[in-house]
Write an enzyme that holds these catalytic residues in place. Structure first.
Site, PDB file in Angstrom:
ATOM      1  N   HIS A  14      23.022 -52.457 114.273  1.00 45.64           N
ATOM      2  CA  HIS A  14      23.960 -53.252 114.757  1.00 45.64           C
ATOM      3  C   HIS A  14      22.961 -54.697 115.608  1.00 45.64           C
ATOM      4  O   HIS A  14      23.640 -55.769 116.087  1.00 45.64           O
ATOM      5  CB  HIS A  14      24.497 -53.201 115.310  1.00 45.64           C
ATOM      6  CG  HIS A  14      26.108 -52.090 114.646  1.00 45.64           C
ATOM      7  ND1 HIS A  14      26.596 -52.500 113.941  1.00 45.64           N
ATOM      8  CD2 HIS A  14      26.609 -51.166 115.350  1.00 45.64           C
ATOM      9  CE1 HIS A  14      27.511 -51.574 113.354  1.00 45.64           C
ATOM     10  NE2 HIS A  14      27.331 -50.443 114.512  1.00 45.64           N
ATOM     11  N   ARG A  22      40.083 -46.889 110.409  1.00 46.48           N
ATOM     12  CA  ARG A  22      41.880 -46.992 110.590  1.00 46.48           C
ATOM     13  C   ARG A  22      42.544 -47.546 109.690  1.00 46.48           C
ATOM     14  O   ARG A  22      43.472 -46.672 109.385  1.00 46.48           O
ATOM     15  CB  ARG A  22      41.929 -47.835 112.048  1.00 46.48           C
ATOM     16  CG  ARG A  22      43.103 -48.227 112.631  1.00 46.48           C
ATOM     17  CD  ARG A  22      42.409 -50.114 113.763  1.00 46.48           C
ATOM     18  NE  ARG A  22      42.052 -51.177 113.503  1.00 46.48           N
ATOM     19  CZ  ARG A  22      42.791 -51.380 112.708  1.00 46.48           C
ATOM     20  NH1 ARG A  22      44.060 -51.381 112.879  1.00 46.48           N
ATOM     21  NH2 ARG A  22      43.018 -52.691 112.097  1.00 46.48           N
TER      22      ARG A  22
HETATM   23  P1  A3P Z   1      39.230 -51.213 110.792  1.00 46.81           P
HETATM   24  O1  A3P Z   1      39.311 -50.875 112.013  1.00 46.81           O
HETATM   25  O2  A3P Z   1      40.174 -52.799 110.272  1.00 46.81           O
HETATM   26  O3  A3P Z   1      40.266 -50.022 109.500  1.00 46.81           O
HETATM   27  P2  A3P Z   1      32.346 -50.263 110.271  1.00 46.81           P
HETATM   28  O4  A3P Z   1      31.965 -49.102 109.147  1.00 46.81           O
HETATM   29  O5  A3P Z   1      31.523 -51.061 110.690  1.00 46.81           O
HETATM   30  O6  A3P Z   1      31.952 -49.852 111.617  1.00 46.81           O
HETATM   31  O7  A3P Z   1      33.672 -50.422 109.848  1.00 46.81           O
HETATM   32  C1  A3P Z   1      34.822 -49.774 110.426  1.00 46.81           C
HETATM   33  C2  A3P Z   1      35.919 -51.090 109.269  1.00 46.81           C
HETATM   34  O8  A3P Z   1      35.322 -50.828 108.277  1.00 46.81           O
HETATM   35  C3  A3P Z   1      37.132 -49.956 110.052  1.00 46.81           C
HETATM   36  O9  A3P Z   1      38.033 -51.375 109.544  1.00 46.81           O
HETATM   37  C4  A3P Z   1      37.666 -49.315 108.472  1.00 46.81           C
HETATM   38  O10 A3P Z   1      38.751 -48.679 108.760  1.00 46.81           O
HETATM   39  C5  A3P Z   1      36.749 -49.826 108.014  1.00 46.81           C
HETATM   40  N1  A3P Z   1      36.389 -49.558 106.509  1.00 46.81           N
HETATM   41  C6  A3P Z   1      35.480 -47.819 106.587  1.00 46.81           C
HETATM   42  N2  A3P Z   1      35.678 -47.692 104.709  1.00 46.81           N
HETATM   43  C7  A3P Z   1      35.661 -48.445 104.877  1.00 46.81           C
HETATM   44  C8  A3P Z   1      36.572 -48.176 103.197  1.00 46.81           C
HETATM   45  N3  A3P Z   1      36.259 -47.159 102.000  1.00 46.81           N
HETATM   46  N4  A3P Z   1      37.606 -49.216 102.833  1.00 46.81           N
HETATM   47  C9  A3P Z   1      37.993 -50.624 103.419  1.00 46.81           C
HETATM   48  N5  A3P Z   1      37.206 -50.484 104.632  1.00 46.81           N
HETATM   49  C10 A3P Z   1      36.726 -49.745 105.419  1.00 46.81           C
END
Ligand code: A3P
Length: 280
Positions: A89, A240
């Site tokens: 990050h 989430r």
């Molecule tokens: P939300 O909290 O809005 O649901 P990172 O992986 O960078 O930590 O980002 C997490 C975010 O990406 C979360 O968002 C998560 O739900 C979403 N995310 C992870 N996998 C996903 C998928 N296959 N399709 C859509 N969103 C996804």
């Protein structure tokens, strides 16, 4: 910051990223075939990681984030024999210098900042590795000031935007992945130089759907070695809602106005930011 965050070069980091490691990043020895998966937190990092891991015959090892751990980190990364896919990050300026000189491939994933803020708000609430947070309003103020882990979303994007035309950098948008996942997967495999057939693309798209990933996370135990975000190894904290536009359920009209004013001011010269006009 309740002892779980510390400041380094003016940016907040988790104490899981030791000061020793952060100050020795430039001693990291990149390999020419390394791939870096870069993002501001909550932009879809786990999603892209899953896509890459699902490519048949990719012959890669997904490592934990480069900034997670202490100074023994680089010794640990040396033990990986296969092509390394390394998440981070970090802002561009903090990226180890050999990654830049060797022009390693870099995938930068970005998500509209309002949904990113809402997602990070929930991460703060659920993740024991992040400070306690009172209200959405209080969190949003911190987010806008850049007083959150990994600093300001705006500054993060601006630091990477300067390099958006470098040929070793692929910029991906979360919203585009939502719209057409197969197309996004093709972009990634082409960028990595791996041939994948149409039917394999469809299989990857199925495997990396939100519901599939969420269900798998609930089934798996957290695996320290399979940590993609330096802020948690618990995948249950990650999946989430996985939606575009959830911010509308959180922002008051005043908060939206304040956000948009800062966005306009900060992102005046940003071409990437224009992409998000459809999502605000
Ligand atoms: P939300 O909290 O809005 O649901 P990172 O992986 O960078 O930590 O980002 C997490 C975010 O990406 C979360 O968002 C998560 O739900 C979403 N995310 C992870 N996998 C996903 C998928 N296959 N399709 C859509 N969103 C996804």
């Amino acid at each position: 910051h309740s002892g779980v965050l510390h400041k380094f070069k003016g940016i907040l980091f988790s104490t899981l990223s030791s000061e020793g490691l952060l100050s020795s990043l430039d001693s990291f020895d990149a390999r020419e075939d390394d791939v870096f998966l870069v993002s501001y937190p909550k932009s879809g990092t786990h999603w892209i990681a899953e896509v890459i891991e699902s490519i048949p015959n990719a012959r890669i090892t997904l490592t934990s984030p480069i900034e997670l751990g202490d100074i023994s980190k680089f010794e640990e990364l040396k033990l990986v024999c296969k092509r390394r896919v390394i998440p981070t990050h970090l802002i561009y300026d903090m990226l180890p210098v050999t990654i830049k000189t060797k022009q390693c491939k870099i995938i930068y994933i970005v998500r509209n900042p309002k949904d990113t803020a809402v997602s990070l708000y929930h991460y703060y609430r659920d993740n024991p590795n992040l400070p306690c947070i009172d209200t959405w309003a209080a969190f949003l103020e911190k987010f806008l000031r850049g007083d959150v882990v990994y600093g300001s979303w705006f500054d993060h994007l601006l630091s990477w935007e300067e390099h958006k035309n470098d040929k070793n950098i692929l910029i991906m948008f979360y919203e585009e992945m939502k719209k057409d996942l197969s197309k996004s997967i093709k972009k990634i495999t082409a960028f990595l130089g791996i041939y994948v057939s149409e039917s394999e693309i469809n299989k990857i798209a199925w495997k990396t759907s939100f519901s599939e990933m969420k269900n798998n996370a609930a089934r798996e135990d957290s695996d320290q070695k399979h940590t993609i975000c330096a802020l948690t190894s618990n995948r249950n904290l990650v999946f989430r809602k996985g939606a575009v536009g959830d911010w509308i359920n959180y922002f008051t009209s005043k908060q939206k106005r304040v956000f948009d004013e800062l966005f306009t001011k900060k992102m005046k010269h940003s071409e990437l930011a224009r992409y998000f006009e459809d999502y605000s």
